[in-house]
Design a protein around this motif. Structure first.
Motif, PDB file in Angstrom:
ATOM      1  N   ALA A  36      52.390  15.269  39.553  1.00  0.00           N
ATOM      2  CA  ALA A  36      52.653  13.885  39.963  1.00  0.00           C
ATOM      3  C   ALA A  36      51.600  13.384  40.936  1.00  0.00           C
ATOM      4  CB  ALA A  36      54.036  13.790  40.593  1.00  0.00           C
ATOM      5  N   PRO A  37      50.363  13.202  40.447  1.00  0.00           N
ATOM      6  CA  PRO A  37      49.256  12.932  41.370  1.00  0.00           C
ATOM      7  C   PRO A  37      49.206  11.503  41.912  1.00  0.00           C
ATOM      8  CG  PRO A  37      48.460  12.890  39.129  1.00  0.00           C
ATOM      9  CD  PRO A  37      49.904  13.256  39.046  1.00  0.00           C
ATOM     10  N   SER A  38      50.340  10.978  42.380  1.00  0.00           N
ATOM     11  CA  SER A  38      50.299   9.720  43.125  1.00  0.00           C
ATOM     12  C   SER A  38      49.832  10.037  44.540  1.00  0.00           C
ATOM     13  CB  SER A  38      51.690   9.087  43.164  1.00  0.00           C
ATOM     14  OG  SER A  38      52.550   9.877  43.970  1.00  0.00           O
ATOM     15  N   PRO A  39      49.307   9.044  45.274  1.00  0.00           N
ATOM     16  CA  PRO A  39      48.879   9.325  46.670  1.00  0.00           C
ATOM     17  C   PRO A  39      49.996   9.916  47.518  1.00  0.00           C
ATOM     18  CG  PRO A  39      48.060   7.199  45.945  1.00  0.00           C
ATOM     19  CD  PRO A  39      48.996   7.681  44.842  1.00  0.00           C
ATOM     20  N   GLU A  40      51.224   9.406  47.342  1.00  0.00           N
ATOM     21  CA  GLU A  40      52.337   9.911  48.144  1.00  0.00           C
ATOM     22  C   GLU A  40      52.672  11.358  47.781  1.00  0.00           C
ATOM     23  OE1 GLU A  40      52.181   5.652  48.096  1.00  0.00           O
ATOM     24  OE2 GLU A  40      52.413   7.061  46.421  1.00  0.00           O
ATOM     25  N   ALA A  41      52.652  11.671  46.479  1.00  0.00           N
ATOM     26  CA  ALA A  41      52.970  13.038  46.050  1.00  0.00           C
ATOM     27  C   ALA A  41      51.902  14.025  46.526  1.00  0.00           C
ATOM     28  CB  ALA A  41      53.109  13.092  44.538  1.00  0.00           C
ATOM     29  N   LEU A  42      50.647  13.623  46.443  1.00  0.00           N
ATOM     30  CA  LEU A  42      49.565  14.488  46.907  1.00  0.00           C
ATOM     31  C   LEU A  42      49.649  14.698  48.415  1.00  0.00           C
ATOM     32  CD1 LEU A  42      46.606  13.107  44.758  1.00  0.00           C
ATOM     33  CD2 LEU A  42      47.778  15.311  44.500  1.00  0.00           C
ATOM     34  N   ARG A  43      49.997  13.636  49.137  1.00  0.00           N
ATOM     35  CA  ARG A  43      50.124  13.763  50.594  1.00  0.00           C
ATOM     36  C   ARG A  43      51.308  14.654  50.955  1.00  0.00           C
ATOM     37  NH1 ARG A  43      49.831  15.044  54.967  1.00  0.00           N
ATOM     38  NH2 ARG A  43      49.494  13.823  56.865  1.00  0.00           N
ATOM     39  N   LEU A  44      52.398  14.562  50.200  1.00  0.00           N
ATOM     40  CA  LEU A  44      53.557  15.412  50.447  1.00  0.00           C
ATOM     41  C   LEU A  44      53.203  16.874  50.212  1.00  0.00           C
ATOM     42  CD1 LEU A  44      56.577  15.611  51.126  1.00  0.00           C
ATOM     43  CD2 LEU A  44      57.039  15.401  48.679  1.00  0.00           C
ATOM     44  N   ARG A  45      52.461  17.151  49.128  1.00  0.00           N
ATOM     45  CA  ARG A  45      52.052  18.518  48.850  1.00  0.00           C
ATOM     46  C   ARG A  45      51.155  19.054  49.969  1.00  0.00           C
ATOM     47  NH1 ARG A  45      47.949  19.117  44.349  1.00  0.00           N
ATOM     48  NH2 ARG A  45      46.545  19.315  46.129  1.00  0.00           N
ATOM     49  N   GLU A  46      50.240  18.211  50.429  1.00  0.00           N
ATOM     50  CA  GLU A  46      49.353  18.617  51.529  1.00  0.00           C
ATOM     51  C   GLU A  46      50.158  18.898  52.790  1.00  0.00           C
ATOM     52  OE1 GLU A  46      47.056  15.570  53.612  1.00  0.00           O
ATOM     53  OE2 GLU A  46      45.279  16.768  53.190  1.00  0.00           O
ATOM     54  N   LEU A  47      51.126  18.029  53.078  1.00  0.00           N
ATOM     55  CA  LEU A  47      51.967  18.208  54.264  1.00  0.00           C
ATOM     56  C   LEU A  47      52.750  19.515  54.179  1.00  0.00           C
ATOM     57  CD1 LEU A  47      54.152  15.467  55.906  1.00  0.00           C
ATOM     58  CD2 LEU A  47      55.164  17.664  55.331  1.00  0.00           C
ATOM     59  N   ALA A  48      53.342  19.779  53.007  1.00  0.00           N
ATOM     60  CA  ALA A  48      54.141  20.994  52.833  1.00  0.00           C
ATOM     61  C   ALA A  48      53.284  22.245  52.919  1.00  0.00           C
ATOM     62  CB  ALA A  48      54.873  20.941  51.496  1.00  0.00           C
ATOM     63  N   ARG A  51      49.765  22.549  54.143  1.00  0.00           N
ATOM     64  CA  ARG A  51      48.839  22.748  55.267  1.00  0.00           C
ATOM     65  C   ARG A  51      49.481  22.500  56.623  1.00  0.00           C
ATOM     66  NH1 ARG A  51      43.331  19.800  52.926  1.00  0.00           N
ATOM     67  NH2 ARG A  51      43.176  21.050  50.999  1.00  0.00           N
ATOM     68  N   GLU A  52      50.429  21.583  56.679  1.00  0.00           N
ATOM     69  CA  GLU A  52      51.000  21.230  57.981  1.00  0.00           C
ATOM     70  C   GLU A  52      52.291  21.980  58.277  1.00  0.00           C
ATOM     71  OE1 GLU A  52      50.961  16.873  58.485  1.00  0.00           O
ATOM     72  OE2 GLU A  52      49.476  16.837  56.874  1.00  0.00           O
ATOM     73  N   LEU A  53      53.088  22.241  57.243  1.00  0.00           N
ATOM     74  CA  LEU A  53      54.328  22.986  57.442  1.00  0.00           C
ATOM     75  C   LEU A  53      54.183  24.467  57.092  1.00  0.00           C
ATOM     76  CD1 LEU A  53      57.171  20.655  56.103  1.00  0.00           C
ATOM     77  CD2 LEU A  53      56.782  21.372  58.462  1.00  0.00           C
ATOM     78  N   GLY A  54      53.281  24.801  56.167  1.00  0.00           N
ATOM     79  CA  GLY A  54      53.190  26.181  55.701  1.00  0.00           C
ATOM     80  C   GLY A  54      54.383  26.586  54.856  1.00  0.00           C
ATOM     81  N   ALA A  55      54.985  25.601  54.157  1.00  0.00           N
ATOM     82  CA  ALA A  55      56.173  25.865  53.357  1.00  0.00           C
ATOM     83  C   ALA A  55      55.837  26.263  51.926  1.00  0.00           C
ATOM     84  CB  ALA A  55      57.080  24.632  53.349  1.00  0.00           C
ATOM     85  N   ILE A  56      54.656  25.917  51.454  1.00  0.00           N
ATOM     86  CA  ILE A  56      54.184  26.353  50.147  1.00  0.00           C
ATOM     87  C   ILE A  56      52.763  26.870  50.310  1.00  0.00           C
ATOM     88  CG2 ILE A  56      55.659  24.804  48.793  1.00  0.00           C
ATOM     89  CD1 ILE A  56      53.355  22.890  48.516  1.00  0.00           C
ATOM     90  N   SER A  57      52.327  27.656  49.343  1.00  0.00           N
ATOM     91  CA  SER A  57      50.975  28.203  49.403  1.00  0.00           C
ATOM     92  C   SER A  57      50.396  28.232  47.998  1.00  0.00           C
ATOM     93  CB  SER A  57      50.980  29.616  49.991  1.00  0.00           C
ATOM     94  OG  SER A  57      51.713  30.489  49.149  1.00  0.00           O
ATOM     95  N   ARG A  58      49.105  28.412  47.938  1.00  0.00           N
ATOM     96  CA  ARG A  58      48.434  28.498  46.640  1.00  0.00           C
ATOM     97  C   ARG A  58      48.576  29.906  46.069  1.00  0.00           C
ATOM     98  NH1 ARG A  58      45.056  24.125  45.634  1.00  0.00           N
ATOM     99  NH2 ARG A  58      44.778  22.754  47.434  1.00  0.00           N
ATOM    100  N   ASP A  59      48.914  29.961  44.800  1.00  0.00           N
ATOM    101  CA  ASP A  59      48.989  31.219  44.068  1.00  0.00           C
ATOM    102  C   ASP A  59      48.114  31.051  42.827  1.00  0.00           C
ATOM    103  OD1 ASP A  59      49.571  33.597  42.910  1.00  0.00           O
ATOM    104  OD2 ASP A  59      51.636  33.094  42.368  1.00  0.00           O
ATOM    105  N   GLY A  60      46.846  31.390  43.018  1.00  0.00           N
ATOM    106  CA  GLY A  60      45.886  31.116  41.947  1.00  0.00           C
ATOM    107  C   GLY A  60      45.734  29.613  41.790  1.00  0.00           C
ATOM    108  N   ARG A  95      59.354  17.210  64.235  1.00  0.00           N
ATOM    109  CA  ARG A  95      58.400  17.682  65.247  1.00  0.00           C
ATOM    110  C   ARG A  95      56.965  17.499  64.753  1.00  0.00           C
ATOM    111  NH1 ARG A  95      60.414  20.802  69.495  1.00  0.00           N
ATOM    112  NH2 ARG A  95      62.640  21.171  69.380  1.00  0.00           N
ATOM    113  N   LEU A  96      56.784  17.559  63.455  1.00  0.00           N
ATOM    114  CA  LEU A  96      55.450  17.394  62.884  1.00  0.00           C
ATOM    115  C   LEU A  96      54.902  15.988  63.107  1.00  0.00           C
ATOM    116  CD1 LEU A  96      53.462  19.117  61.185  1.00  0.00           C
ATOM    117  CD2 LEU A  96      54.452  18.058  59.158  1.00  0.00           C
ATOM    118  N   LEU A  97      55.792  15.015  63.239  1.00  0.00           N
ATOM    119  CA  LEU A  97      55.346  13.632  63.418  1.00  0.00           C
ATOM    120  C   LEU A  97      54.591  13.444  64.734  1.00  0.00           C
ATOM    121  CD1 LEU A  97      58.490  11.691  62.148  1.00  0.00           C
ATOM    122  CD2 LEU A  97      56.431  12.340  60.868  1.00  0.00           C
TER     123      LEU A  97
END
Length: 394
Positions: A239-251, A253-262, A287-289
């Motif tokens: 879902a490469p909308s700007p909001e979806a990409l920003r959410l993925r980045e937030l999750a 890089r900023e939260l550490g809730a997901i990571s890259r697997d390949g 708190r991230l805000l």
């Protein structure tokens, strides 16, 4: 039974051991600050012997400690008197003398932790390095309660006792709790921050932020983490909308809730914990805000933006930047803080809020929905109630 009067003890010491009287007078004045001897606690004695004495008082430190011990012994305070001549005190004072302040302070901290009378951080409160009068009163009261429990031979669970002592209403506080007192003090200090424009903006929040904010669902982030946890394929370009990409980045890089697997994304252990606990997810996101790792100027700009938007006010991005610049400029960051200076932190904040579906934004307007307004209050509250730390020189 109250402790004897200091003047009477000094007079007795003058008669029995005049060679110790002057050092005892110096030491007890530093220890008590002119307060009655009966108000002294074990924490007071530890901090005097292991920190104040070697760093702030001139003279022969071991002799001063022995002289104080003799005075306390005359006053019937045998346990405190023994501390003055204990191997621990001798070791710490000699460490300061031989190895310097850093080594001595380290030895002091280790010894203080070992006493069991130092109140620990609890979920409701992290202690400040720099305490106001209310927090210092709470800290001393909790320490005295821990000391009493230890001396009484109780099995002490320090965190549970400290939480109870902080949160229970107390008759000596007029039915208030120490936790409310400390929170009120921190909120007031936060409101009285730099600059009249900042104070005027923050003033209404002093009362609003006193009560905790009820956690709200965060559907967008929950959906992303749930999908990552499902084990199904999760393409990086989901879902490469700007909001979806920003959410993925937030999750990621900023939260550490997901990571890259390949070439794909996977949920982390921390992400699973957030997924299982809506309250933990809410706390982490809010708190991230106002992330504390950012530059203080950027945090101030984001903080001002949250206060301006917290009532659901509809503002154009340009007007928001203008108002933020006025508020932050009055805090003395730059001789003339411009809209350009605050543009990046404000834009990043808005992108976070829109990605999390907490705000609507386009080129003409930005506005928080109800969940966004509550998120703003939660973020401001966490920031206002944070413990005060010494500024690192590194």
């Amino acid at each position: 039974m109250s402790a004897p009067d200091v003047a009477a003890l000094l007079a007795e010491l003058e008669r029995s051991q005049p060679e110790l009287a002057e050092e005892a007078r110096t030491a007890v004045e530093w220890l008590t600050g002119g307060e009655p001897l009966e108000t002294v606690t074990q924490l007071d004695v530890c901090e005097f012997l292991w920190y104040t004495l070697p760093l702030k008082v001139g003279g022969d430190h071991e002799r001063l400690a022995r002289s104080l011990g003799r005075l306390l012994q005359l006053g019937g305070l045998e346990r405190y008197a023994a501390m003055c001549v204990s191997p621990t005190t001798v070791h710490i004072l000699s460490t300061y003398a031989r190895e310097g302040e850093d080594a001595g302070t380290s030895a002091y901290q280790q010894a203080l932790d070992a006493t069991g009378v130092l109140p620990p951080d609890v979920p409701e409160l992290q202690w400040s390095m720099i305490m106001g009068p209310e927090e210092l009163g709470a800290h001393l009261a909790c320490s005295a309660a821990l000391e009493l429990a230890i001396v009484s031979g109780e099995s002490v669970e320090r965190t549970a006792l400290t939480r109870r002592w902080l949160t229970e209403p107390r008759a000596d506080l007029g039915g208030d709790s120490w936790l409310n007192r400390v929170h009120g003090e921190r909120l007031n200090r936060w409101v009285l921050g730099r600059g009249p424009a900042r104070r005027e903006l923050a003033q209404p929040f002093e009362v609003r932020l006193h009560a905790p904010v009820t956690p709200q669902p965060l559907p967008a982030l929950h959906r992303l983490l749930a999908l990552a946890a499902s084990g199904e394929s999760l393409p990086l370009r989901l879902a490469p909308s700007p909001e979806a990409l920003r959410l993925r980045e937030l999750a990621e890089r900023e939260l550490g809730a997901i990571s890259r697997d390949g070439a794909r994304l996977a949920i982390t252990d921390y992400g699973r914990r957030l997924l299982k606990s809506p309250a933990a997810m809410w706390s982490a996101v809010t708190r991230l805000l106002l992330a504390r790792g950012e530059q203080e100027f950027e945090v101030s700009a984001r903080e001002a933006a949250l206060m301006l938007l917290a009532d659901g006010t509809l503002m154009s991005p340009a007007k928001l930047r203008e108002r933020v610049a006025e508020v932050v400029g009055g805090e003395g960051w730059h001789p003339t803080t411009s809209m350009k200076d605050v543009a990046a932190p404000v834009a990043d904040l808005i992108s976070q809020l829109t990605a999390l579906e907490l705000a609507f934004s386009d080129d003409l307007a930005v506005r928080m929905d109800r969940s966004g307004q509550l998120a703003a209050l939660a973020a401001l509250r966490a920031h206002a109630l944070r413990p005060r730390k010494y500024v690192s020189s590194g």
